[in-house]
Design an enzyme around this catalytic site. Sequence first.
Site, short mmCIF file in Angstrom:
data_model
loop_
_atom_site.label_atom_id
_atom_site.label_comp_id
_atom_site.label_asym_id
_atom_site.label_seq_id
_atom_site.Cartn_x
_atom_site.Cartn_y
_atom_site.Cartn_z
N ASP A 52 -3.03 3.87 2.93
CA ASP A 52 -3.75 3.74 4.00
C ASP A 52 -4.90 4.43 3.98
O ASP A 52 -5.10 5.40 3.21
CB ASP A 52 -2.93 4.60 5.31
CG ASP A 52 -1.54 3.69 5.64
OD1 ASP A 52 -1.50 2.54 4.95
OD2 ASP A 52 -1.00 4.07 6.57
N HIS A 194 -2.07 7.50 0.52
CA HIS A 194 -3.26 7.50 1.24
C HIS A 194 -4.40 7.42 0.18
O HIS A 194 -4.13 8.25 -1.05
CB HIS A 194 -3.54 8.59 2.29
CG HIS A 194 -2.67 8.61 3.48
ND1 HIS A 194 -1.12 9.00 3.30
CD2 HIS A 194 -2.70 8.05 4.58
CE1 HIS A 194 -0.64 8.89 4.35
NE2 HIS A 194 -1.36 8.39 5.49
#
Length: 242
Positions: A52, A194
């Site tokens: 993400d 991430h």
Amino acid sequence: MKEYRVLAAALCMMLVSLIVSGVRNISASAAPESATYDIYEESERLVALTFDDGPKGKKTEALLDMLKEKGVHATFFMIGAQAEEQPELVRRIYEEGHQIGMHTYSHVDLSCLTEEKQREEIEKSRAAIGAVIGEGELMLRPPFGKMNPALEDWLDCPMILWSVDTEDWTGKSAADIIRETAETVKDGDIILMHDISDYGVSGAAGIIDELRRMGYTFLTVDQLFSCRDIELENGVSYRRAR
């Protein structure tokens, strides 16, 4: 004597022919012309690695270099504003075979927005990514995993959450990220990481090595759904955060 030699030569030729034919048949069955996701169905352990908050410059570039070296395809849930700023990086992610999804345009909590603002965030994100890779269905991962009934009522694409949160954004060491993931992962899991994490690349590399040692195969979210027949409940993946 000459007749025996002719007969022996003929038998040798027949034997060679049978051997060649057998090898061809074995090769054909072992290497089909086109590979499909069906080859993963016999595996007991499949997972999807997801990232993400990107794309994020050099960190995403280093992550892509590592994934390419290890032959792993992942799923990237992108922030639309950052996709606009780094179209070449978006293009590289797409061209190297990774799946791309949306993470809104400005990383906002969708559950706090009106339907009008929700639509604006998602449509701007879709447009930013589509300008680089073309139109097509994009899955949505809502920031913080938050949503509300209004969003679920109108949204026209799947929402994908996760079942293993590495919490790599908290500053955890790569060793902790790897160990905790290996201790909790199970077949069919969606792992959350991430692009922006300081230990994202080393942590992801270690996760890949350790889980492969444990017998896992890495797929994109879309591939995982194809193999595991994972159903969506009201358009949302049941793989929710623990």
